[in-house]
Design a protein around this motif. Structure first.
Motif, PDB file in Angstrom:
ATOM      1  N   PHE A   1      13.278  -8.759 -12.461  1.00 34.95           N
ATOM      2  CA  PHE A   1      12.750  -7.429 -12.123  1.00 34.95           C
ATOM      3  C   PHE A   1      11.374  -7.211 -12.749  1.00 34.95           C
ATOM      4  O   PHE A   1      10.505  -6.566 -12.148  1.00 34.95           O
ATOM      5  CB  PHE A   1      13.718  -6.350 -12.601  1.00 34.95           C
ATOM      6  CG  PHE A   1      14.918  -6.167 -11.708  1.00 34.95           C
ATOM      7  CD1 PHE A   1      14.832  -5.432 -10.538  1.00 34.95           C
ATOM      8  CD2 PHE A   1      16.136  -6.744 -12.031  1.00 34.95           C
ATOM      9  CE1 PHE A   1      15.937  -5.259  -9.716  1.00 34.95           C
ATOM     10  CE2 PHE A   1      17.244  -6.582 -11.215  1.00 34.95           C
ATOM     11  CZ  PHE A   1      17.143  -5.834 -10.052  1.00 34.95           C
ATOM     12  N   LEU A   2      11.171  -7.744 -13.956  1.00 34.11           N
ATOM     13  CA  LEU A   2       9.867  -7.608 -14.598  1.00 34.11           C
ATOM     14  C   LEU A   2       8.789  -8.359 -13.822  1.00 34.11           C
ATOM     15  O   LEU A   2       7.658  -7.873 -13.644  1.00 34.11           O
ATOM     16  CB  LEU A   2       9.947  -8.124 -16.040  1.00 34.11           C
ATOM     17  CG  LEU A   2       8.646  -8.075 -16.847  1.00 34.11           C
ATOM     18  CD1 LEU A   2       8.147  -6.646 -16.981  1.00 34.11           C
ATOM     19  CD2 LEU A   2       8.838  -8.719 -18.213  1.00 34.11           C
ATOM     20  N   THR A   3       9.127  -9.559 -13.335  1.00 33.85           N
ATOM     21  CA  THR A   3       8.173 -10.331 -12.536  1.00 33.85           C
ATOM     22  C   THR A   3       7.797  -9.584 -11.260  1.00 33.85           C
ATOM     23  O   THR A   3       6.631  -9.557 -10.841  1.00 33.85           O
ATOM     24  CB  THR A   3       8.774 -11.703 -12.189  1.00 33.85           C
ATOM     25  OG1 THR A   3       9.112 -12.382 -13.398  1.00 33.85           O
ATOM     26  CG2 THR A   3       7.786 -12.546 -11.393  1.00 33.85           C
ATOM     27  N   LEU A   4       8.786  -8.965 -10.628  1.00 33.70           N
ATOM     28  CA  LEU A   4       8.508  -8.196  -9.414  1.00 33.70           C
ATOM     29  C   LEU A   4       7.589  -7.011  -9.724  1.00 33.70           C
ATOM     30  O   LEU A   4       6.642  -6.734  -8.960  1.00 33.70           O
ATOM     31  CB  LEU A   4       9.819  -7.702  -8.810  1.00 33.70           C
ATOM     32  CG  LEU A   4       9.697  -6.824  -7.559  1.00 33.70           C
ATOM     33  CD1 LEU A   4       9.070  -7.600  -6.416  1.00 33.70           C
ATOM     34  CD2 LEU A   4      11.068  -6.279  -7.154  1.00 33.70           C
ATOM     35  N   ALA A   5       7.844  -6.322 -10.832  1.00 34.28           N
ATOM     36  CA  ALA A   5       7.001  -5.177 -11.196  1.00 34.28           C
ATOM     37  C   ALA A   5       5.560  -5.609 -11.455  1.00 34.28           C
ATOM     38  O   ALA A   5       4.605  -4.949 -11.026  1.00 34.28           O
ATOM     39  CB  ALA A   5       7.585  -4.483 -12.431  1.00 34.28           C
ATOM     40  N   ILE A   6       5.382  -6.734 -12.135  1.00 33.83           N
ATOM     41  CA  ILE A   6       4.025  -7.236 -12.394  1.00 33.83           C
ATOM     42  C   ILE A   6       3.333  -7.609 -11.088  1.00 33.83           C
ATOM     43  O   ILE A   6       2.142  -7.331 -10.883  1.00 33.83           O
ATOM     44  CB  ILE A   6       4.085  -8.435 -13.355  1.00 33.83           C
ATOM     45  CG1 ILE A   6       4.587  -7.981 -14.732  1.00 33.83           C
ATOM     46  CG2 ILE A   6       2.721  -9.101 -13.480  1.00 33.83           C
ATOM     47  CD1 ILE A   6       4.795  -9.124 -15.705  1.00 33.83           C
ATOM     48  N   GLY A   7       4.087  -8.227 -10.161  1.00 37.04           N
ATOM     49  CA  GLY A   7       3.499  -8.595  -8.869  1.00 37.04           C
ATOM     50  C   GLY A   7       3.076  -7.385  -8.062  1.00 37.04           C
ATOM     51  O   GLY A   7       2.007  -7.387  -7.423  1.00 37.04           O
ATOM     52  N   LEU A   8       3.903  -6.320  -8.085  1.00 39.99           N
ATOM     53  CA  LEU A   8       3.533  -5.105  -7.377  1.00 39.99           C
ATOM     54  C   LEU A   8       2.280  -4.476  -7.981  1.00 39.99           C
ATOM     55  O   LEU A   8       1.387  -4.007  -7.244  1.00 39.99           O
ATOM     56  CB  LEU A   8       4.678  -4.097  -7.423  1.00 39.99           C
ATOM     57  CG  LEU A   8       5.992  -4.505  -6.719  1.00 39.99           C
ATOM     58  CD1 LEU A   8       7.026  -3.405  -6.846  1.00 39.99           C
ATOM     59  CD2 LEU A   8       5.744  -4.851  -5.256  1.00 39.99           C
ATOM     60  N   ALA A   9       2.191  -4.464  -9.298  1.00 36.00           N
ATOM     61  CA  ALA A   9       1.013  -3.908  -9.954  1.00 36.00           C
ATOM     62  C   ALA A   9      -0.238  -4.710  -9.611  1.00 36.00           C
ATOM     63  O   ALA A   9      -1.316  -4.145  -9.333  1.00 36.00           O
ATOM     64  CB  ALA A   9       1.229  -3.865 -11.466  1.00 36.00           C
ATOM     65  N   LEU A  10      -0.128  -6.035  -9.586  1.00 34.87           N
ATOM     66  CA  LEU A  10      -1.279  -6.872  -9.236  1.00 34.87           C
ATOM     67  C   LEU A  10      -1.708  -6.628  -7.788  1.00 34.87           C
ATOM     68  O   LEU A  10      -2.901  -6.610  -7.473  1.00 34.87           O
ATOM     69  CB  LEU A  10      -0.927  -8.348  -9.447  1.00 34.87           C
ATOM     70  CG  LEU A  10      -0.775  -8.804 -10.902  1.00 34.87           C
ATOM     71  CD1 LEU A  10      -0.362 -10.278 -10.949  1.00 34.87           C
ATOM     72  CD2 LEU A  10      -2.087  -8.612 -11.665  1.00 34.87           C
ATOM     73  N   GLY A  11      -0.713  -6.450  -6.886  1.00 30.96           N
ATOM     74  CA  GLY A  11      -1.059  -6.198  -5.496  1.00 30.96           C
ATOM     75  C   GLY A  11      -1.812  -4.890  -5.320  1.00 30.96           C
ATOM     76  O   GLY A  11      -2.803  -4.823  -4.574  1.00 30.96           O
ATOM     77  N   VAL A  12      -1.348  -3.837  -6.012  1.00 32.81           N
ATOM     78  CA  VAL A  12      -2.033  -2.543  -5.908  1.00 32.81           C
ATOM     79  C   VAL A  12      -3.437  -2.639  -6.501  1.00 32.81           C
ATOM     80  O   VAL A  12      -4.419  -2.114  -5.923  1.00 32.81           O
ATOM     81  CB  VAL A  12      -1.209  -1.453  -6.614  1.00 32.81           C
ATOM     82  CG1 VAL A  12      -1.981  -0.142  -6.666  1.00 32.81           C
ATOM     83  CG2 VAL A  12       0.129  -1.256  -5.898  1.00 32.81           C
ATOM     84  N   ILE A  13      -3.568  -3.315  -7.640  1.00 30.65           N
ATOM     85  CA  ILE A  13      -4.891  -3.479  -8.262  1.00 30.65           C
ATOM     86  C   ILE A  13      -5.829  -4.266  -7.352  1.00 30.65           C
ATOM     87  O   ILE A  13      -7.018  -3.935  -7.192  1.00 30.65           O
ATOM     88  CB  ILE A  13      -4.751  -4.157  -9.635  1.00 30.65           C
ATOM     89  CG1 ILE A  13      -4.011  -3.225 -10.614  1.00 30.65           C
ATOM     90  CG2 ILE A  13      -6.111  -4.538 -10.201  1.00 30.65           C
ATOM     91  CD1 ILE A  13      -3.687  -3.882 -11.941  1.00 30.65           C
ATOM     92  N   ALA A  14      -5.317  -5.303  -6.693  1.00 31.66           N
ATOM     93  CA  ALA A  14      -6.145  -6.100  -5.787  1.00 31.66           C
ATOM     94  C   ALA A  14      -6.591  -5.272  -4.584  1.00 31.66           C
ATOM     95  O   ALA A  14      -7.744  -5.384  -4.120  1.00 31.66           O
ATOM     96  CB  ALA A  14      -5.368  -7.331  -5.324  1.00 31.66           C
TER      97      ALA A  14
END
Length: 486
Positions: free
Chosen positions: A429-442
């Protein structure tokens, strides 16, 4: 004179022959073991070396004391060897005559190993002897060398029941399913948001149609859960980052679900309708009992708990039928009939390890310990307690526990199955949260980069262009013209 000397010589020879015959008989008797070998596997150390000799009473019970090749071995024998090596004493081991642990008889006398210590027939008792208040009043106990409790031993096929209609949800706990649903909705919303913000996915909001609507985003996330590729396909880097992380999350999640579901189907823990002692009282299919005169029987007799009192009344009324004499008889009866045995949980764990069709119910009550019994005011009580503590601190007791309780069942670990908790998938779940944050930042970075270029052409501030782009992308009307396919 010659006849008298001849007669004396014959008498002496006869006495010597009788003495040698008696010693040979004791040597071959499995219930009488000669002086110990102090330590694990060292040479014997007899009284001729000036060491005190103790008479040790015990009881034959697997794996504590067993007869192998006319010798005694087991957990208690190894423990006795270690204590003898530490405290420097020798010992004689004899099996208790009446085969009992120790209880007050109808005449008011103590039976079993407790009785032998009171009658000074033995100095100490090294056996799976439970420390109780009644026994503590007449003998002294050392620090417990094994911790145990009271459990229920069952046969798997006598307690199995049909699986529930929603049994496919059992591999994950309720908290895990809730977290999975929240992660799915949040990921689809991030896909929808990032696809609107990214200029690479949606360059001209006024002239193009965004294929990543919220419903399409939900369908895209569901397709990844089913390991199927669905349209629309992401074009922007930010959307692809979120899609890739979601795919990774779903693959790991499905692998965990399949593995846990397979373990559930091959185990019987979720098929046990008898989880507690209350369940045992309410059912009518199985008879249940315990060892006659054991501390477990008196635990239920003296307990004020209503459920425990019902168990005692049941066993007392059917004393001749449900109470067993030995532990081995109890195990055989569980395996051969509809019978549940109430006894020491640590002994039941051994039975489940040796017989793969047996299982212990989850609930354990009446935490207690096995101690070494000595006579009251004995000088050995404190010495043995300190020695037991040293063996525990050095890890020798754990070594003996693992040595004699080794399982012969290949699937033993599956019998202890439990639903997968969110903590086990926390990293996922932590990996998914980090990926979502990176996608929004990108996506924000892509939109900011476009706004910076546009600000140079129209000679406006970058912030105003960026604000206009966000408002245009988040408040776009539904009647936009469809874009041409690439």
């Amino acid at each position: 004179m010659d006849k008298a000397l001849h007669l004396v010589f014959c008498v002496i020879a006869t006495m010597l022959l009788l003495r040698e015959s008696r010693q040979a008989g004791e040597k071959n008797d499995p219930k009488m073991l000669a002086a110990s070998r102090p330590g694990f596997g060292s040479d014997s150390r007899g009284p001729e070396e000036g060491l005190p000799t103790l008479t040790v009473t015990t009881i034959l019970e697997d794996p504590y004391v067993m007869v192998r090749s006319a010798e005694l071995e087991g957990y208690c024998i190894d423990l006795l060897k270690a204590l003898a090596a530490m405290l420097r004493f020798s010992y004689r081991v004899k099996v208790v005559g009446d085969g009992r642990y120790g209880a007050v008889s109808s005449r008011g006398n103590w039976t079993g190993m407790i009785g032998e210590i009171l009658r000074q027939e033995a100095d100490i008792a090294v056996a799976p002897l439970t420390v109780t208040s009644a026994r503590e009043e007449v003998v002294s106990f050392t620090t417990p060398f094994l911790q145990t409790g009271i459990g229920i031993l069952l046969r798997k096929d006598t307690v199995s029941q049909e699986m529930s209609f929603f049994h496919f949800l059992a591999p994950f706990s309720k908290e895990t399913w809730t977290g999975l649903l929240f992660a799915y909705v949040l990921t689809c919303f991030c896909l929808f948001l990032v696809a609107r913000l990214s200029p690479c996915e949606w360059n001209e909001p006024k002239n193009e149609e965004n294929h990543f609507t919220f419903l399409n985003s939900l369908w895209f996330g569901a397709g990844a859960l089913a390991l199927q590729g669905v349209t629309p396909r992401p074009k922007a880097v930010s959307v692809r980052v979120i899609a890739a992380v979601w795919w990774l999350f779903t693959i790991a999640l499905l692998a965990a679900y399949i593995a846990n579901f397979a373990a559930l189907l091959s185990s019987g823990s979720e098929q046990l309708p008898i989880q507690t002692f209350e369940d045992l009282v309410k059912q009518r299919k199985l008879e249940f009992g315990t060892l006659d005169g054991s501390s477990t029987f008196y635990f239920f007799k003296n307990s004020k708990n209503p459920i425990h009192q019902m168990i005692y009344e049941y066993m007392d009324k059917r004393r001749d039928h449900v109470l067993v004499k030995t532990y081995q008889e109890a195990v055989e009866r569980v395996m051969e009939s509809n019978y549940a045995f109430i006894g020491e949980s640590i002994s039941q764990d051994l039975a489940a390890a040796r017989h793969c069709n047996l299982i212990r119910a989850p609930e354990v009550i009446g935490a207690r310990g096995f101690g070494i019994a000595t006579a009251q005011a004995s000088q050995w009580t404190k010495k043995l307690s300190i020695a037991v503590l040293k063996l525990r601190e050095s890890g020798d007791l754990d070594y003996l526990r693992n040595k004699w309780w080794e399982s012969s069942c290949l699937h033993k670990s599956r019998d202890r199955w439990s639903p997968l908790q969110p903590q086990a998938l926390g990293g996922l779940f932590l990996t998914l949260a980090i990926g979502l944050a990176l996608g929004v930042i990108a996506a924000v970075a892509e939109l900011l980069n476009k706004s910076r270029r546009a600000a140079g052409h129209v000679k406006k501030s970058c912030c105003s262009i960026f604000t206009e782009e966000i408002c245009a992308r988040l408040r776009i009307k539904e009647n936009t013209r469809p874009s041409q396919e690439t």
